[in-house]
Every structure is written in structure tokens, then in C-alpha cells.
Design a protein around this motif. Structure first.
Motif, short mmCIF file in Angstrom:
data_model
loop_
_atom_site.label_atom_id
_atom_site.label_comp_id
_atom_site.label_asym_id
_atom_site.label_seq_id
_atom_site.Cartn_x
_atom_site.Cartn_y
_atom_site.Cartn_z
N MET A 1 0.87 -1.18 0.11
CA MET A 1 0.07 -0.03 0.01
C MET A 1 0.73 1.27 0.23
SD MET A 1 -1.88 1.55 3.29
CE MET A 1 -2.82 3.05 3.13
N ILE A 2 0.32 2.16 -0.67
CA ILE A 2 1.19 3.40 -0.66
C ILE A 2 0.14 4.55 0.01
CG2 ILE A 2 2.32 5.38 -1.92
CD1 ILE A 2 2.97 3.40 -3.93
N TYR A 3 0.54 5.37 1.15
CA TYR A 3 -0.05 6.24 1.75
C TYR A 3 0.33 7.56 1.74
CZ TYR A 3 -2.38 8.63 5.93
OH TYR A 3 -2.73 9.50 6.66
N LYS A 4 -0.25 8.43 0.81
CA LYS A 4 0.10 9.75 0.79
C LYS A 4 -0.09 10.60 2.17
CE LYS A 4 0.20 9.45 -3.70
NZ LYS A 4 1.14 9.74 -4.51
N THR A 5 1.15 11.17 2.45
CA THR A 5 1.43 11.82 4.06
C THR A 5 0.66 13.18 3.78
OG1 THR A 5 3.44 12.53 3.19
CG2 THR A 5 3.31 10.29 4.56
N GLN A 6 0.52 13.74 5.03
CA GLN A 6 0.14 15.22 5.13
C GLN A 6 0.60 15.88 6.21
OE1 GLN A 6 -4.43 15.29 5.42
NE2 GLN A 6 -4.67 13.85 3.74
N GLY A 7 1.20 16.97 5.97
CA GLY A 7 1.74 17.81 7.14
C GLY A 7 3.05 17.58 7.60
N VAL A 8 3.78 16.55 6.62
CA VAL A 8 5.34 16.51 6.81
C VAL A 8 5.95 16.86 5.75
CG1 VAL A 8 4.82 14.83 8.68
CG2 VAL A 8 4.66 14.09 6.55
N CYS A 9 7.13 16.69 5.77
CA CYS A 9 8.29 16.62 4.76
C CYS A 9 8.19 15.52 3.79
CB CYS A 9 9.89 16.74 5.05
SG CYS A 9 9.99 18.23 6.09
N SER A 10 7.90 14.11 4.20
CA SER A 10 7.89 12.88 3.24
C SER A 10 6.63 13.36 2.50
CB SER A 10 7.95 11.74 4.06
OG SER A 10 6.84 11.69 4.90
N GLN A 11 6.47 12.62 1.27
CA GLN A 11 5.23 12.63 0.42
C GLN A 11 4.57 11.49 0.55
OE1 GLN A 11 8.53 13.22 -1.31
NE2 GLN A 11 8.53 15.18 -0.77
N ALA A 12 5.24 10.17 0.97
CA ALA A 12 4.19 9.08 1.00
C ALA A 12 4.96 7.98 1.77
CB ALA A 12 4.05 8.69 -0.41
N ILE A 13 4.36 6.91 2.05
CA ILE A 13 5.04 5.83 2.92
C ILE A 13 4.36 4.49 2.23
CG2 ILE A 13 5.42 4.75 5.07
CD1 ILE A 13 4.29 7.33 6.19
N GLU A 14 5.40 3.67 1.70
CA GLU A 14 4.94 2.22 1.05
C GLU A 14 5.11 1.39 2.67
OE1 GLU A 14 7.98 0.88 -1.57
OE2 GLU A 14 7.76 2.57 -2.88
N VAL A 15 3.80 0.90 2.82
CA VAL A 15 3.80 -0.20 4.13
C VAL A 15 3.10 -1.19 3.41
CG1 VAL A 15 2.85 -0.21 6.12
CG2 VAL A 15 3.03 1.90 5.37
N GLU A 16 3.68 -2.45 4.05
CA GLU A 16 3.18 -3.78 3.72
C GLU A 16 3.13 -4.57 5.21
OE1 GLU A 16 5.63 -6.18 0.90
OE2 GLU A 16 5.56 -4.24 -0.44
N VAL A 17 2.11 -5.27 5.48
CA VAL A 17 1.65 -5.80 6.67
C VAL A 17 1.30 -7.35 6.30
CG1 VAL A 17 0.04 -6.06 8.69
CG2 VAL A 17 1.08 -3.52 7.99
N GLU A 18 1.74 -8.27 7.02
CA GLU A 18 1.23 -9.55 6.60
C GLU A 18 0.90 -10.08 8.31
OE1 GLU A 18 3.46 -12.25 4.51
OE2 GLU A 18 4.09 -10.79 3.14
N ASN A 19 -0.26 -10.82 8.33
CA ASN A 19 -0.45 -11.34 9.75
C ASN A 19 -0.36 -10.44 11.12
OD1 ASN A 19 -1.41 -13.78 8.43
ND2 ASN A 19 0.67 -14.51 8.33
N GLY A 20 -0.66 -9.06 10.77
CA GLY A 20 -0.45 -8.23 11.91
C GLY A 20 0.87 -7.78 12.15
N ILE A 21 1.91 -8.20 11.18
CA ILE A 21 3.40 -7.93 11.38
C ILE A 21 3.56 -6.73 10.12
CG2 ILE A 21 5.76 -8.76 11.64
CD1 ILE A 21 3.96 -9.46 13.95
N ILE A 22 4.41 -5.89 10.61
CA ILE A 22 4.82 -5.01 9.50
C ILE A 22 5.83 -5.36 8.73
CG2 ILE A 22 6.01 -2.74 9.10
CD1 ILE A 22 4.44 -1.92 11.95
N THR A 23 5.89 -5.54 7.78
CA THR A 23 6.91 -6.45 6.74
C THR A 23 7.80 -5.52 5.93
OG1 THR A 23 5.44 -6.89 4.97
CG2 THR A 23 5.69 -8.68 6.70
N HIS A 24 7.29 -4.05 5.83
CA HIS A 24 8.04 -3.47 4.87
C HIS A 24 7.61 -1.96 4.98
CE1 HIS A 24 9.69 -1.66 1.20
NE2 HIS A 24 8.72 -1.18 0.96
N VAL A 25 8.55 -0.97 5.15
CA VAL A 25 8.19 0.27 5.24
C VAL A 25 9.17 1.14 4.47
CG1 VAL A 25 8.00 2.34 6.85
CG2 VAL A 25 7.27 0.15 7.78
#
Length: 78
Positions: A1-25
């Protein structure tokens, strides 16, 4: 998933979750060292633990931060 950030210097965050565990940020933009550090620490963490530790962190006078935006991304995935 790509999340578009708001109010910060970064523009977006790539995040992956499997079975309740963060696998990629990966933050797109922002303070490279800080965002790489947050990503490395969050990877392998339970989503609920990351939310409880990072939610509400502010960046200076801003009402949010890159870690807080990661929380918003994780919550949007639930």
C-alpha cells in the motif's frame, strides 16, 4: 500500500503488513536518516505495538510527524 502523507516533509509511505506484522516500510522523501531509522525499527513489529509507540509524535510545532503518519497509514489498512 502507498499512503499519501499530510503535514510532513515526506510525500508518501510504502507499507506492507502480513498477519499483523509490519513487513516493509519505506518513506518517500523526508529526512533520509530519520525515516530510514523509523522504517528499520518498525519492520518486524506488530502493528498494534507500532501504533501505541508512534501515535501522537509531533515534529516541532507541527501537529504530526513521519512516525505519526506511519500510524495513520497502518490504521487505514485495518
Amino acid at each position: 500500500m502507498i499512503y499519501k502523507t499530510q503535514g510532513v516533509c515526506s510525500q508518501a509511505i510504502e507499507v506492507e503488513v502480513e498477519n499483523g506484522i509490519i513487513t516493509h516500510v519505506k518513506f518517500i522523501g523526508g529526512c533520509s536518516g530519520n525515516t530510514q531509522g523509523v522504517a528499520a525499527l518498525a519492520t518486524g513489529m506488530r502493528v498494534d505495538d507500532a501504533i501505541s509507540k508512534l501515535e501522537g509524535i509531533r515534529c516541532g510545532m507541527r501537529p504530526t510527524s513521519c512516525p505519526d503518519q506511519l500510524v495513520k497509514a497502518l490504521k487505514s489498512m485495518q
